[in-house]
Design a protein around this motif. Structure first.
Motif, PDB file in Angstrom:
ATOM      1  N   ASP A 183      28.651  46.804  63.282  1.00 52.87           N
ATOM      2  CA  ASP A 183      28.032  46.250  64.484  1.00 52.87           C
ATOM      3  C   ASP A 183      26.521  46.220  64.234  1.00 52.87           C
ATOM      4  OD1 ASP A 183      26.769  45.910  66.963  1.00 52.87           O
ATOM      5  OD2 ASP A 183      28.401  46.865  68.072  1.00 52.87           O
ATOM      6  N   SER A 205      26.861  42.073  69.727  1.00 50.88           N
ATOM      7  CA  SER A 205      26.744  41.685  71.116  1.00 50.88           C
ATOM      8  C   SER A 205      25.595  40.683  71.125  1.00 50.88           C
ATOM      9  CB  SER A 205      26.410  42.881  72.006  1.00 50.88           C
ATOM     10  OG  SER A 205      26.037  42.384  73.280  1.00 50.88           O
ATOM     11  N   THR A 207      24.697  39.056  73.494  1.00 47.54           N
ATOM     12  CA  THR A 207      24.061  39.245  74.807  1.00 47.54           C
ATOM     13  C   THR A 207      22.656  39.822  74.654  1.00 47.54           C
ATOM     14  OG1 THR A 207      26.294  39.926  75.502  1.00 47.54           O
ATOM     15  CG2 THR A 207      24.497  40.379  77.038  1.00 47.54           C
ATOM     16  N   LYS A 208      22.409  40.513  73.530  1.00 48.43           N
ATOM     17  CA  LYS A 208      21.190  41.308  73.369  1.00 48.43           C
ATOM     18  C   LYS A 208      20.092  40.481  72.694  1.00 48.43           C
ATOM     19  CE  LYS A 208      23.662  44.347  75.419  1.00 48.43           C
ATOM     20  NZ  LYS A 208      24.978  44.541  74.971  1.00 48.43           N
TER      21      LYS A 208
END
Ligand SMILES: Cc1ncc(COP(=O)(O)O)c(C=O)c1O
Length: 393
Positions: A183, A205, A207-208
């Motif tokens: 990750d 992610s 999103t970050k």
């Protein structure tokens, strides 16, 4: 052709087609659920992968495809799959690489929902999870058995910033024919490219930092194995249904244009904030890979192009003091998530990592009073001023 350009250029132009429709400078958003065909034989040819084309946006879509290819370019992979969220990417990748009877070995500290998937959800499908300290590669090697199939970790890890040696973990995995999934959310491909060290799959992610503006959810998985990506896309993402929306893919492409710019500013601010915190009499511990006395400093220098912008710290007075600081801050916002332009603070044990067994927090590398900062791109003097007044409790 992409190989000749610098990362910053690739963030803007990587994998672009020769021209967007109608010579638009920016890619249009293909907000369509389905695509029509001239005749059944064309439909069949596209569905059988004998001809390029689009069928249905849960399987593929031109805006998603551009985002996937750009991310693959930035991560030095060959192909990628976009997902509705980071957790859709992580759970789909784990399901795609594991089957009943297998086990996965994970680093002891993981983002809260990843921890829950590994420790609570996979065991329901007869997939065991072993939790090991990946900063001690020998312990990873010792935990491998005949049923181990995957090694999974974040580096730097959320939230204690533990830095894990990707190359060493990959060497152990290769010796046992295991897959390595990393990750890379905290570092982003700007600072670290795990595929270059031999990892099999990188998840994010998005999103970050990839989105960068805190206004869209997304996830992505990247690999150098095109066949694996094809399987992940059509047998898992498409069938489980965790697809990214074309609008979000467009927001991600827009965010990516400034990834390098933002990461440089995030990191410059983080370094100053980490030094400020370290010198503050009420701060008892600062976890930031860019501080020379942090355990992961030398390894971070070796495998990362920079230290990122996530900092965790402890203060005198424990949980009560930490809660006070979080609520005294005015500019810095108390919120989960990270990688936004805004600086955010949170208490992982009570918020992002609340589903950890609270009685065993320290076993998993956490404490109830740990504060986590996602350093934004505001003027650093304003951030220091805000922390200064909050620490005067
Ligand atoms: C390291 C890490 N991985 C994965 C996720 C999950 O991402 P999402 O919220 O996009 O599902 C997060 C969320 O905070 C995270 O911090």
């Amino acid at each position: 052709m992409d190989n000749q350009y610098d990362f910053d250029t690739l963030c803007i132009h990587g994998s672009s087609p020769a021209a967007h429709p109608l010579n638009a400078l920016n890619p249009p958003i293909f907000m369509t659920s389905t695509f029509s065909f001239a005749d059944v034989s064309t439909a069949k040819a596209i569905m059988n992968f004998e001809q390029e084309g689009f069928i249905y946006s849960r399987g593929n879509n031109p805006t998603l495809k551009l985002f996937e290819q750009r991310l693959a370019t930035l991560e030095r992979g060959t192909d990628a799959v976009a997902f509705a969220s980071g957790m859709a990417a992580i759970s789909s990748v784990l399901l795609s690489l594991l089957k009943p009877g297998n086990n996965v070995i994970v680093h002891k500290t993981l983002y809260g929902s990843s921890f829950t998937v590994a420790h609570n959800l996979l065991p329901k499908y007869d997939i065991d999870c072993k939790s090991v300290d990946f900063t001690q590669p020998k312990m990873v090697a010792a935990a491998i058995d005949g049923n181990t199939a995957v090694l999974y970790f974040e580096t730097p890890a959320n939230p204690n910033l533990a830095v894990i040696d990707i190359e060493q973990i990959v060497a152990i995995a290769k010796a046992h024919n295991l897959r390595v999934v990393v990750d890379n959310t905290f570092a982003t491909p700007y600072f670290q490219r795990p595929l270059s060290f031999g990892a099999d799959v990188v998840v994010h992610s998005a999103t970050k930092y990839i989105c960068g503006h805190g206004d869209a959810l997304g996830g992505v998985a990247v690999s150098r194995d095109k066949d694996y990506i094809q399987k992940l896309k059509f047998d898992y993402m498409c069938e489980l249904g965790g697809v990214m929306s074309p609008f979000n893919a467009w927001l991600m492409l827009r965010g990516l244009k400034t990834l390098g710019l933002r990461m440089r500013q995030h990191e410059a601010n983080a370094l100053k904030l980490a030094r400020f915190l370290q010198a503050h009499p009420k701060v008892t511990q600062v976890m930031y890979p860019g501080l020379p006395d942090f355990a992961g400093y030398e390894l971070a220098q070796k495998q990362m192009g920079g230290f990122g912008a996530m900092i965790s710290f402890e203060v005198q007075g424990g949980l009560e003091a930490a809660q006070k600081i979080a609520s005294r801050l005015q500019l810095i916002q108390l919120a989960v998530s990270l990688g936004d332009c805004e600086t955010l603070i949170e208490l992982p044990a009570a918020m992002t990592h609340a589903r950890y067994p609270q009685e065993k927090l320290s076993e998993f590398g956490l404490s109830p009073s740990l504060l986590r900062l996602s350093v934004g791109v505001e003027c650093v003097a304003d951030l220091i001023h805000d922390l200064e007044q909050a620490l005067a409790y």
